[in-house]
Write a protein that holds these residues in place. Structure first.
Motif, PDB file in Angstrom:
ATOM      1  N   UNK A   7     -28.504   8.371  53.540  1.00 53.99           N
ATOM      2  CA  UNK A   7     -28.910   6.964  53.402  1.00 53.99           C
ATOM      3  C   UNK A   7     -27.903   6.020  54.045  1.00 53.99           C
ATOM      4  N   UNK A   8     -26.958   6.590  54.759  1.00 56.50           N
ATOM      5  CA  UNK A   8     -25.944   5.829  55.510  1.00 56.50           C
ATOM      6  C   UNK A   8     -24.863   5.226  54.613  1.00 56.50           C
ATOM      7  N   UNK A   9     -24.821   5.593  53.333  1.00 54.67           N
ATOM      8  CA  UNK A   9     -23.722   5.129  52.493  1.00 54.67           C
ATOM      9  C   UNK A   9     -22.435   5.769  52.972  1.00 54.67           C
ATOM     10  N   UNK A  10     -21.388   4.947  53.036  1.00 56.53           N
ATOM     11  CA  UNK A  10     -20.104   5.414  53.562  1.00 56.53           C
ATOM     12  C   UNK A  10     -19.096   5.415  52.411  1.00 56.53           C
ATOM     13  N   UNK A  11     -18.459   6.568  52.189  1.00 60.72           N
ATOM     14  CA  UNK A  11     -17.552   6.667  51.056  1.00 60.72           C
ATOM     15  C   UNK A  11     -16.234   7.304  51.484  1.00 60.72           C
ATOM     16  N   UNK A  12     -15.136   6.689  51.064  1.00 61.02           N
ATOM     17  CA  UNK A  12     -13.814   7.229  51.369  1.00 61.02           C
ATOM     18  C   UNK A  12     -13.621   8.534  50.612  1.00 61.02           C
ATOM     19  N   UNK A  13     -13.026   9.512  51.278  1.00 61.20           N
ATOM     20  CA  UNK A  13     -12.700  10.771  50.612  1.00 61.20           C
ATOM     21  C   UNK A  13     -11.186  10.879  50.434  1.00 61.20           C
ATOM     22  N   UNK A  14     -10.464  10.760  51.547  1.00 67.47           N
ATOM     23  CA  UNK A  14      -9.015  10.921  51.525  1.00 67.47           C
ATOM     24  C   UNK A  14      -8.372   9.920  52.479  1.00 67.47           C
TER      25      UNK A  14
ATOM     26  N   UNK B  59      -7.828   8.606  57.708  1.00 69.63           N
ATOM     27  CA  UNK B  59      -8.811   8.645  56.621  1.00 69.63           C
ATOM     28  C   UNK B  59      -9.891   9.682  56.933  1.00 69.63           C
ATOM     29  N   UNK B  60     -10.525  10.175  55.870  1.00 71.61           N
ATOM     30  CA  UNK B  60     -11.786  10.895  55.984  1.00 71.61           C
ATOM     31  C   UNK B  60     -12.833  10.170  55.145  1.00 71.61           C
ATOM     32  N   UNK B  61     -14.010   9.949  55.774  1.00 66.29           N
ATOM     33  CA  UNK B  61     -15.145   9.341  55.103  1.00 66.29           C
ATOM     34  C   UNK B  61     -16.330  10.287  55.165  1.00 66.29           C
ATOM     35  N   UNK B  62     -17.213  10.165  54.182  1.00 62.57           N
ATOM     36  CA  UNK B  62     -18.484  10.898  54.196  1.00 62.57           C
ATOM     37  C   UNK B  62     -19.616   9.877  54.247  1.00 62.57           C
ATOM     38  N   UNK B  63     -20.540  10.063  55.196  1.00 60.40           N
ATOM     39  CA  UNK B  63     -21.723   9.207  55.281  1.00 60.40           C
ATOM     40  C   UNK B  63     -22.947  10.057  54.988  1.00 60.40           C
TER      41      UNK B  63
END
Lengths: 114, 112
Positions: free
Chosen positions: B40-47, B33-37
């Motif tokens: 504000x520390x929100x973590x979101x899936x990218x791929x 997986x790749x995530x972007x944080x």
């Protein structure tokens, strides 16, 4: 789509006191639930998960969480907090029958006061 | 014995440049997986890739292109970097979608 709510931004607790970090979730099917911890400038570390079975799940570093289906909650608990528990805690949920995405909550900063 | 490693750890670059972040896992996992944080520390899936096949592709600008040359590697290439791309990018892996994910240490990207 699945979602997670972590209602508090920060949880302050005195060292030695019980620690609770709240999490409620929303899914269309049965949930897979996870707790992760993030220390400063580090990646997330897995603490524990609920897939099925006993509602009380025990994990790393003395943490446990209780799955409550009627309240759609999965609160993280530790009987006696340590200063080293100060970190950012994330709850996450995946829908058993849904897509493969893991939805994370916004995170809770835990501050354990010596 | 690093389970999930990322390089580089820090990346500072100018707007408009192209950059890549590499990720490798030695756990034998099938899914990466790749995530972007964000700040504000929100973590979101990218791929997400499963056995080198793209499974999840969230609403991410097409300037971001993942590549999985084999099951153990998932790289992220970013074209024409913008200020809003500044974030910490985390790679993760898991045996399958049912299991917990193991995260890398993160790559802090700063676009000037």
């Amino acid at each position: 789509a699945q979602s997670v709510a972590q209602p508090e931004d920060q949880v302050n607790v005195a060292e030695g006191n019980p620690l609770t970090v709240k999490c409620t979730y929303s899914v269309s099917g049965n949930p897979y639930l996870f707790w992760y911890v993030q220390y400063p400038n580090r990646g997330l570390q897995f603490l524990l998960k609920y897939i099925t079975g006993d509602n009380l799940v025990k994990g790393s570093y003395g943490f446990e969480a209780e799955f409550n289906k009627s309240q759609t909650s999965f609160h993280l608990k530790k009987p006696s907090a340590l200063v080293s528990d100060s970190a950012l805690y994330f709850c996450a949920v995946r829908d058993y029958y849904g897509n493969n995405r893991l939805a994370f909550g916004k995170g809770n900063q835990v501050v354990v006061i010596p | 014995d690093t389970a999930v490693s990322q390089t580089p750890k820090y990346l500072v670059t100018q707007m408009g440049n192209d950059k890549s972040i590499k990720c490798e896992q030695n756990l034998g996992h099938d899914t990466m997986y790749w995530y972007k944080q964000d700040s504000k520390k929100f973590l979101k899936i990218m791929f997400s890739y499963n056995n080198k096949e793209l499974i999840i592709n969230e609403t991410v600008p097409n300037r971001f292109s993942p590549k999985s040359p084999d099951k153990a590697h998932l790289n992220l290439h970013i074209n024409s970097l913008e200020l809003g791309d500044s974030a910490v990018y985390f790679c993760a892996s898991s045996p399958s979608y049912d299991n917990e994910q193991f995260f890398g240490p993160g790559t802090r990207l700063t676009v000037l």
